[in-house]
Write a protein that holds these residues in place. Structure first.
Motif, short mmCIF file in Angstrom:
data_model
loop_
_atom_site.label_atom_id
_atom_site.label_comp_id
_atom_site.label_asym_id
_atom_site.label_seq_id
_atom_site.Cartn_x
_atom_site.Cartn_y
_atom_site.Cartn_z
N ASN A 125 71.31 54.71 7.66
CA ASN A 125 72.21 55.48 6.81
C ASN A 125 73.25 56.18 7.70
OD1 ASN A 125 70.96 54.87 4.36
ND2 ASN A 125 69.41 56.44 4.68
N ASN A 126 74.49 55.75 7.54
CA ASN A 126 75.58 56.32 8.32
C ASN A 126 76.80 56.41 7.42
OD1 ASN A 126 77.76 56.81 10.09
ND2 ASN A 126 76.72 55.78 11.77
N ASN A 127 77.27 57.64 7.19
CA ASN A 127 78.39 57.83 6.28
C ASN A 127 79.69 57.23 6.80
OD1 ASN A 127 76.81 59.22 4.41
ND2 ASN A 127 77.13 61.18 5.44
N LYS A 128 79.86 57.20 8.12
CA LYS A 128 81.08 56.66 8.70
C LYS A 128 81.09 55.13 8.68
CE LYS A 128 81.98 60.60 11.73
NZ LYS A 128 82.20 61.04 13.15
N LEU A 129 79.93 54.54 8.85
CA LEU A 129 79.81 53.08 8.87
C LEU A 129 78.87 52.67 7.73
CD1 LEU A 129 79.46 52.49 12.71
CD2 LEU A 129 81.50 52.14 11.32
N ARG A 130 79.31 52.84 6.52
CA ARG A 130 78.45 52.60 5.36
C ARG A 130 78.03 51.14 5.28
NH1 ARG A 130 79.08 51.05 0.01
NH2 ARG A 130 77.53 51.96 -1.41
N LEU A 131 76.72 50.91 5.23
CA LEU A 131 76.11 49.58 5.11
C LEU A 131 76.42 48.68 6.30
CD1 LEU A 131 76.66 48.76 1.32
CD2 LEU A 131 74.70 49.87 2.40
#
Length: 222
Positions: A125-131
């Motif tokens: 889970n990474n908001n900057k690199l979603r999916l």
């Protein structure tokens, strides 16, 4: 709210193969554009004039032209396409071999030249690199011939990195082969491109390209 618009086009090329794919796309689009303009021009002539040609249906020269012209057009598209297909399949002597195994729903990687290096790669889970972000990245050197052997343990997956111009199916019981060559260091992203179940969208691919010296240090410290 700031909104950034990106043109609908290919990702920046990071491999010789992707460069050739983009060149072929531009070549084909130029031919298709010329054909479209010619057809549109002829349609406008038909709509806006009242001339009649009573010999049109028996004009053998015209029939010859509209038969030969598409044939020559297809030849100009087919030969570069065949050349590119053989270029994709060509495999030079690899320095490193990577084995990729698709699972529901994650990837496993094995560096077959180094017995102790193998790991699973799961979505993070990474908001900057979603999916796109994973817990374990693939680490490979750039400007090096690399062979990737791709298979699956359960259902059909597809291993894809668009900016490198590579894509192959991961099929259970079958070993497909890819040639990877990167021009420069960086992070390259991909995703499973074959619908493989409920969590198909949650098995990304992240490849980190580093120098050969840094790769050797990474292998020693793994």
């Amino acid at each position: 709210m700031n909104t950034t618009w990106y043109p609908l086009s290919f990702l920046d090329s990071n491999s010789p193969l992707m460069e050739q794919l983009i060149f072929f796309h531009d070549h084909t689009m130029m031919i298709l554009t010329l054909i479209t303009i010619l057809i549109f021009y002829n349609m406008m002539l038909i709509f806006f004039n009242k001339f009649l040609n009573r010999y049109l249906l028996q004009n053998h020269v015209l029939e010859l032209v509209w038969t030969v012209s598409p044939t020559l057009t297809l030849v100009f598209i087919a030969f570069p396409s065949l050349k590119l297909l053989y270029l994709i399949d060509e495999m030079k002597t690899p320095l490193i071999t990577l084995k990729t195994i698709g699972h529901q729903w994650y990837w496993s990687y094995q560096y077959t030249d180094f017995k102790d290096i193998s790991f699973d790669s799961y979505l993070m889970n990474n908001n900057k690199l979603r999916l796109l972000d994973v817990d374990n990245r693939i680490i490979l050197p750039f400007k090096t011939q690399i062979r990737n052997l791709v298979t699956a343990a359960d259902v059909i997956h597809s291993w894809t990195i668009p900016s490198l111009g590579i894509k192959t199916d991961a099929t259970p019981g079958r070993m497909n082969q890819l040639n990877i060559y990167m021009n420069q260091s960086g992070l390259y992203f991909g995703q499973c491109s074959e619908i493989c179940g409920a969590n198909h969208s949650f098995m990304p691919i992240m490849l980190e390209s580093i120098s050969l010296k840094m790769f050797i240090n990474w292998v020693k410290n793994y």
